[in-house]
Design an enzyme around this catalytic site. Structure first.
Site, short mmCIF file in Angstrom:
data_model
loop_
_atom_site.label_atom_id
_atom_site.label_comp_id
_atom_site.label_asym_id
_atom_site.label_seq_id
_atom_site.Cartn_x
_atom_site.Cartn_y
_atom_site.Cartn_z
N GLU A 148 40.39 57.34 50.52
CA GLU A 148 40.73 57.90 49.22
C GLU A 148 40.16 59.32 49.13
OE1 GLU A 148 39.06 57.94 45.18
OE2 GLU A 148 39.58 55.81 45.25
N SER A 161 34.60 55.39 45.64
CA SER A 161 35.29 54.58 46.66
C SER A 161 35.76 55.46 47.80
CB SER A 161 36.53 53.90 46.06
OG SER A 161 36.17 53.07 44.99
N ARG A 167 46.17 55.95 42.85
CA ARG A 167 45.34 57.02 43.44
C ARG A 167 46.19 58.06 44.17
NH1 ARG A 167 42.14 54.39 40.86
NH2 ARG A 167 39.95 54.06 41.37
N1 EPU Z 1 34.04 42.95 46.09
C1 EPU Z 1 33.35 42.35 47.12
N2 EPU Z 1 32.06 42.74 47.34
C2 EPU Z 1 31.45 43.68 46.60
C3 EPU Z 1 32.15 44.31 45.55
C4 EPU Z 1 33.46 43.93 45.32
O1 EPU Z 1 33.85 41.46 47.80
O2 EPU Z 1 30.28 43.98 46.87
C5 EPU Z 1 35.44 42.53 45.84
C6 EPU Z 1 35.52 41.39 44.86
O3 EPU Z 1 36.58 40.55 45.23
C7 EPU Z 1 35.84 42.10 43.55
C8 EPU Z 1 36.75 43.20 44.05
O4 EPU Z 1 36.19 43.58 45.31
O5 EPU Z 1 36.49 41.27 42.63
C9 EPU Z 1 36.90 44.38 43.12
O6 EPU Z 1 35.64 45.01 42.98
P1 EPU Z 1 35.36 46.09 41.84
O7 EPU Z 1 35.73 45.53 40.53
O8 EPU Z 1 33.98 46.61 42.02
O9 EPU Z 1 36.42 47.25 42.10
P2 EPU Z 1 36.99 47.91 43.43
O10 EPU Z 1 38.39 47.43 43.64
O11 EPU Z 1 36.06 47.77 44.57
C10 EPU Z 1 38.14 49.85 42.12
C11 EPU Z 1 38.21 51.34 42.17
C12 EPU Z 1 36.96 51.96 41.56
C13 EPU Z 1 36.85 51.48 40.11
C14 EPU Z 1 36.79 49.95 40.12
C15 EPU Z 1 36.80 49.38 38.73
C16 EPU Z 1 39.59 51.86 44.10
C17 EPU Z 1 39.63 52.41 45.48
N3 EPU Z 1 38.38 51.79 43.55
O12 EPU Z 1 37.07 49.45 42.97
O13 EPU Z 1 37.14 53.37 41.53
O14 EPU Z 1 35.71 52.02 39.48
O15 EPU Z 1 37.97 49.43 40.79
O16 EPU Z 1 38.07 49.45 38.17
O17 EPU Z 1 40.63 51.51 43.54
C18 EPU Z 1 36.76 55.33 42.82
O18 EPU Z 1 37.98 55.42 42.91
O19 EPU Z 1 36.00 56.20 43.33
C19 EPU Z 1 36.20 54.20 42.13
C20 EPU Z 1 34.88 53.99 42.06
#
Ligand code: EPU
Length: 334
Positions: free
Chosen positions: A330, A234, A160
């Site tokens: 972010e 995010s 990012r």
């Molecule tokens: N999780 C929780 N609770 C929740 C949701 C998630 O504990 O309600 C934890 C879980 O451990 C899960 C982990 O967070 O395994 C990862 O969750 P998720 O796959 O939803 O992805 P994220 O890391 O929260 C990132 C990006 C998103 C992107 C998703 C999918 C960043 C800051 N965000 O989110 O990007 O869509 O992965 O690859 O890296 C954005 O940048 O605006 C964005 C939406």
């Protein structure tokens, strides 16, 4: 008295703020002209307004990138090189690529924003980052008015992050991006949620379209649609911490997930930290923390940018206090 322009419809958070004026540019000449006549005041370029939070009125001109066009500029047996003007909508470009049978960005379906904004924060989702398909870009150097080509290395991509959020911040305007897309499929379905969705759907044969559909389905089930509920995706980045610190935390919080990084660090999901700290679904009048994905802050309508910033700051301090991890926003705050 000067009439101020309302920015509510120019940011996906849907917060109210004003600017002195909003001017669109459709080509390089118009952009150069606008910069020339805006020289004595502040100006900023806005793409889709999907990664910005206005915490105050903007005393300057908003330049809206409306440069459009998608053009194949080269091809080998394996790759196609596609030049896309910065004002194109990202998701529409993804759908176009899928239609053409060009592979590599299907996992990045439905990410809001424009093509020109995509390299700035090296957009990423479901196991793919923009830099993997990036060839080079063209940008206007604001001070000299000269065009410059940036190679992959010169963009200094990271999670990012890129040169355009660091040393190049505010100095360049990205006008077009060249992508290197695959002509033979190289599907990436390693991300857990994609795998399980395809399994539930009973998918036997992979295609670009089916992967894109799965990503769209996953995003729609977790992430709020900015057209219906104001948000900028995010709000925080997933933090990286040293392995050794993670081992300590793991003793106190055995459930804490983490993903190994190559450099003796691990990445901890910010969503997990925020949920465990009790913020998931938290509501403060018209604003809050999304109930399905706590990494996303939302504006239910009429929310104030400063209050969203304050909520983010309260979350950051709480996570710092509870886990000694400092979350980094972010979203670009103005
Ligand atoms: N999780 C929780 N609770 C929740 C949701 C998630 O504990 O309600 C934890 C879980 O451990 C899960 C982990 O967070 O395994 C990862 O969750 P998720 O796959 O939803 O992805 P994220 O890391 O929260 C990132 C990006 C998103 C992107 C998703 C999918 C960043 C800051 N965000 O989110 O990007 O869509 O992965 O690859 O890296 C954005 O940048 O605006 C964005 C939406």
């Amino acid at each position: 008295m000067r009439t101020m322009q309302d920015l509510t419809n120019y940011n996906t958070f849907g917060v109210h703020a004003t600017a002195n004026s909003i001017r669109a540019f459709h080509n390089l000449e118009e952009l150069k002209h606008l910069i020339k006549i805006s020289k004595n005041q502040n100006f900023m370029v806005l793409g889709g307004g999907s990664n910005v939070l206005f915490t105050q009125n903007y005393s300057g001109v908003i330049l809206k990138n409306a440069m459009k066009g998608i053009m194949v500029i080269g091809q080998t047996e394996e790759h196609v090189f596609v030049k896309v003007e910065a004002g194109e909508n990202w998701h529409e470009f993804v759908l176009y690529a899928i239609q053409q049978g060009w592979c590599g960005i299907e996992n990045l379906s439905l990410i809001p924003g424009t093509v020109g904004a995509a390299p700035m924060q090296n957009i990423g989702a479901y196991g793919v980052e923009l830099e993997q398909v990036f060839e080079h870009l063209h940008a206007l150097h604001i001070e000299t008015g000269e065009m410059r080509r940036f190679s992959h290395a010169e963009c200094n991509f990271a999670y990012r992050n890129s040169f355009f959020k660091q040393g190049g911040k505010g100095k360049y305007i990205i006008t077009s991006v060249v992508f290197r897309l695959d002509l033979t499929p190289n599907f990436n379905t390693s991300y857990g949620a994609i795998e399980s969705t395809l399994e539930t759907w009973g998918v036997k044969e992979l295609s670009l379209k089916i992967i894109s559909d799965a990503v769209i389905y996953i995003r729609k089930s977790k992430l709020p649609d900015p057209a219906k509920l104001g948000n900028a995706g995010s709000f925080f980045k997933n933090p990286s911490i040293p392995q050794i610190k993670y081992q300590d935390l793991k003793e106190r919080f055995p459930e804490m997930p983490a993903y190994e990084l190559p450099n003796d660090e691990v990445k901890v999901p910010a969503a997990w930290l925020i949920e465990q700290a009790g913020w998931k679904g938290h509501r403060r009048g018209p604003i809050g923390v999304h109930a399905k994905q706590p990494l996303v802050l939302v504006n239910y309508g009429g929310g104030d940018g400063r209050k969203i910033k304050k909520l983010a700051e309260d979350i950051r301090l709480d996570i710092l206090f509870k886990y000694d991890i400092d979350l980094e926003p972010e979203v670009n705050m103005i």
